[in-house]
Structures are given as C-alpha cells and as structure tokens.
Enzyme design. Structure first.
Site: not given
Ligand SMILES: Nc1ncnc2c1ncn2[C@@H]1O[C@H](COP(=O)(O)OP(=O)(O)O)[C@@H](O)[C@H]1O
Ligand SMILES: [Mg+2]
Length: 497
Positions: A351, A481
């Site tokens: 996604g 992914e």
């Molecule tokens: N450990 C964390 N602490 C705070 N915010 C986080 C953390 N990990 C991810 N985020 C936030 O959560 C959101 C979703 O991230 P993530 O789940 O990694 O997305 P994806 O894997 O779908 O690309 C993002 O906006 C990111 O900034």
């Molecule tokens: Mg990710």
C-alpha cells in the site's frame, strides 16, 4: 529480570579481602613502633627480625587483600552487566524509540565500572583508612600525647584543603563520563552509516559534530587536570609545613630530654603513613556520590515497565484485529481497522507509504500496546497469551535489514529453539531462491555477511530473511513490503511458495 542495584555486594571474596585489608592496616600501625624500638633501644637480632617479619606480613596481607577485592569487583561488574543487558532486553520497543543505542551501550558498560571502583577502591580504602587512622592515633597518644595532639590538629587541616578539590574533580569526572557516552554514540553511528555519510559528502559535517563534543571533553578534562595538579603540590606543601612544625616542637622536646629520637622519627613515619588513609577517607564521599549517580542513571533505564512475558499458551486459529485504533504519540495512525486472517496464512502488506503497514506489523508482534480495539487469536485476547508463545506464531520479513553481523547460518537460525541441520538450512534457502548463490560462496553457510548484512545485495538480504522466516515454520508469515527488493523472477517464485 531483577537487577541488583545495591551499592555494596558482600560476598566471601569481599569479606575476606576486607579482613586482609584490616590485617594490613594493623601491621601498618605496628611497623613504626618496632622501628622506634630499633632506634631507641639496642640493635639486636630480635628487633630486626620483627621488622623484617612485619614487612613480610604486610606484603602478604596487602597482596591477598588486593587480589580478593579485585576479584569481588570483577564479579560484581560482570553480574551487573549481565543483569542490565538481560533487563534492558525486556524493555518495550517504545523505550528504544527514544534512546540512542550507542549511549545505552556506553552506560551499560561504563556505569557499571563506576560501581566497581566504589566496591574495590573507595569503600575498602575508606574502611582501612579509618582503622589505620584510629589505630595510629591511639598509638601516638600513648607514645606522647602532646605531640599527638599537635598532629590531630594538623591532619584535619590537610583534609579541609583537599576535600573541596576532590569534590570538584568528582563533578568533572561525572561530566566526562556523560560526554564519553555521547561520543560513543556519535562514533558508532558515524561508522554504521558510513555509506550515507560518504554518499552525501557529509564527512566534514559529522567531523565538526564530533569535534564539538570532543573539544568539550578536552576542555573539561583540562579543567580537571588543573584541579588535580593542584592537589598534590598543595598536599606536599602542607605536609612539609607539618614536618617543620613537628620537628621544631619535637626538637625542643628531645633537647629537653622529654622525648626520644625514636619517638620523634616514628611520629614522622606515622605522619607519612597517614596521608593516604586521610585522603582516602576524604575521597570516599565523592566516590560514593559518583557511584550513586551511576546507579541512579541505570535505575532510570530499568524503571520502564518491562514487557509482561507471562500468559496462557497460544492455541491455533484465526487471527483477528477488530475496531483497532492506534497512535504512537498524539497523531492517530490507524483508525478503526478490522481484519481477519485465517490460520496458517501469509499476510502481505502492500500500500502507499506512510499508510501504517509497518504499524500494523508492530501491533501484530505486540511491540506496542493497543490504544483501542482488540487483537485476538482463536477468539482469545492477545493480552492473555504469553508473549514468547505469541511471537513464535509469527515470522516477519520486512523491507528493513533485519540481519545480525554473523554468518548466514547464524542469521538463519536466530532464535530457533533447536539448531537446524545444514540440509534443513539449504532447504529453507532453496524456498527463498537463495540456495545456489550460497552454495557458490567459498564459505557457504559460514559466510560472514557483515554488519546489517552489508556484504549481501538488497535482494539477497531479503531472501535470507524469507529463508529464516520459512525455517521458523510460523503460523503467520508477515511480509511487510518484503518483495520490494526482489527481481520479478524470484518474486514470482516466492509468491508461489
Ligand atoms: N516509532 C514510531 N513513533 C512515532 N511515529 C511513528 C513510529 N513509527 C511510525 N510512525 C508514524 O506512523 C505513520 C505510519 O508509519 P508506518 O506504519 O511505518 O507506515 P508504512 O509502513 O505503511 O509506510 C507514519 O506517519 C510515521 O511517521
Ligand atoms: Mg513500512
């Protein structure tokens, strides 16, 4: 895992070490007395043998004391480091989100060493210092109370001058320790991210950041050196003054005939012998403050509520997320999500970036507690299931490099309860489309893949993680992914598995 944060751990080694230290102190108290007999009395064999015997005893006792206490200190620091490492592993992921790994490493190793110096250095020297001081003063008063009174007035003067200096130096030591922690973290990050630094031509920038900190360390150490440099000459000056005063007064008494030369010389020997104990008694308090500072810092690291490992056994069944909402800090990342996964399924998350795919994985792995909603396995709430049991149901393959610096074989078997045979390892590699490449390597399964697997290609790293996941025989294989780095041939192959 409970960490034993006591400042002093009394065990057999430390108690016997202290015992021999006390014996050393007692001999130290007796030595000048026997010298006095030698000077004042006749030079006979008995008194010479007594002195030689006492010297010999002092050596043996001191040697035993030092060895036993050092061993006790090594033991304490080893236990503490083991316990800290084990305890920190139980801290939740949210703790590590806010810490720098290099700084943590530095504290686990160095702060425990500060505690060791308290046990092996400050504490025993304080105890023996007190004994030597008290014993010597008693002997001195018995020998000649007037001269002894002179010394008891002069000695605290020495302490009053030295104590503030050692306190300042103790403060500097604490600051130096913290700066070293920062530096460790900067250095380890710079070398870990060397590719990033080189490709962005950031060498100068990171060097500047390093220089700033290390210059601060230099200035602090310089100030500390200045204070320490003062201590010795100042003490020597005081000592010289005291020797002059004692000689002046003692000389008059010897001339009067109310004091023997032997007594006067033994007084001077006592004076020199008492310097170390007195300064040790003074520095005990700064050493204690330093150790308590280190201890408090370590306590803070372990004050975080650990993950709760206890719970029921996990049964097999459907995995379900229902009405789940989640935020790391303030911002809502997942809002009212519901999903189900039948038993034994591959879960592939794809996604748009930032949608929260990795966040879902973190929640499935129970890295963070859910804000609202439930996560169930076979209709049983995840919070009731033992953590290890729960996590064993999953194998995760992500786009990050989740590899350790060891060999291919070690990486494949990470966390496996029983070691796998080479055949099993190759079977897993085959499934991940990596078997031929590993067989072609000169060291095969024993090939060292470097930190974060730097010696492998992106696709190889990911296929290695796939092979590891396969080897775990998980009930749910989570692909976050995971196929991002694969070419289309191997991707298709893996999709079929
Ligand atoms: N450990 C964390 N602490 C705070 N915010 C986080 C953390 N990990 C991810 N985020 C936030 O959560 C959101 C979703 O991230 P993530 O789940 O990694 O997305 P994806 O894997 O779908 O690309 C993002 O906006 C990111 O900034
Ligand atoms: Mg990710």
């Amino acid at each position: 895992m409970q960490v034993n944060f006591k400042l002093l751990h009394f065990n057999k080694a430390i108690i016997s070490g202290l015992f021999f230290s006390i014996l050393t102190s007692l001999v130290t108290i007796l030595l000048p007395l026997s010298l006095k007999t030698l000077i004042d009395g006749s030079m006979n064999l008995t008194s010479i043998l007594t002195i030689v015997g006492l010297f010999f005893l002092q050596m043996i006792f001191a040697l035993l004391a030092q060895f036993l206490i050092a061993v006790a200190g090594e033991k304490q620091v080893t236990t503490l480091r083991k316990q800290l490492h084990q305890r920190l592993l139980t801290n939740p992921i949210s703790f590590f989100d806010n810490e720098k790994s290099g700084e943590l490493a530095s504290h686990v190793l160095h702060d425990s060493d500060v505690l060791r110096s308290f046990l092996t250095h400050y504490f025993p020297e304080f105890v023996t210092g007190l004994i030597t001081l008290t014993g010597s003063l008693i002997v001195l008063f018995l020998l000649d109370w007037r001269l002894a009174l002179f010394m008891t007035v002069l000695l605290p003067l020495l302490m009053i001058l030295i104590t503030p200096l050692s306190r300042i130096s103790g403060k500097f030591a604490q600051k130096i320790q913290n700066l070293l922690g920062d530096l460790t973290s900067i250095v380890s990050e710079n070398f870990q991210q060397i590719r990033l630094i080189k490709s962005t031509c950031a060498e100068e920038q990171v060097q500047k950041r390093f220089d700033q900190k290390i210059n601060l360390l230099y200035r602090t150490s310089q100030k500390n050196a200045f204070v320490e440099a003062f201590t010795t000459p100042l003490a020597m000056m005081m000592l010289f003054g005291m020797v002059v005063i004692i000689f002046a007064y003692g000389g008059v008494r010897v001339a009067e005939g109310s004091l023997t030369v032997g007594t006067l010389i033994s007084f001077l020997i006592y004076l020199f012998q008492l310097l170390n104990p007195v300064s040790n008694i003074a520095s005990f308090f700064s050493g204690k403050a330093k150790a308590e500072g280190a201890l408090n810092y370590l306590k803070e690291l372990t004050a975080v509520t650990p993950e709760n490992p206890t719970g029921d056994k996990a049964s097999s069944g459907e995995l379900a997320l229902s009405h789940l909402s989640f935020s790391y800090d303030q911002e809502i990342i997942l809002d009212d999500i519901s999903m189900t996964f039948p038993q034994g399924k591959k879960i592939a998350l794809v996604g748009p970036s930032g949608a929260g795919k990795s966040t879902i994985v973190h929640l499935l792995e129970r890295f963070y507690p859910l804000s609202t909603g439930t996560l169930t396995l076979n209709k049983k709430d995840s919070r009731l299931i033992a953590l290890k049991d729960w996590r064993e149901k999953f194998a995760l393959v992500s786009q990050d490099n989740q590899l350790l610096a060891g060999t291919i074989a070690e990486n494949l078997q990470l966390g496996l309860p029983v070691p796998a045979s080479d055949d099993q390892l190759f079977a897993a590699l085959k499934v991940a489309y990596l078997e031929k490449e590993v067989k072609a390597l000169p060291d095969g399964l024993q090939t060292i893949i470097g930190e974060n697997g730097v010696k492998l290609s992106g696709g190889q790293k990911q296929r290695l993680q796939l092979a590891r996941a396969y080897l775990r025989k998980p009930e749910f294989l989570i692909l976050d992914e995971a196929t991002a780095n694969l070419d289309s041939d191997s991707e298709q192959y893996i999709q079929k598995v």
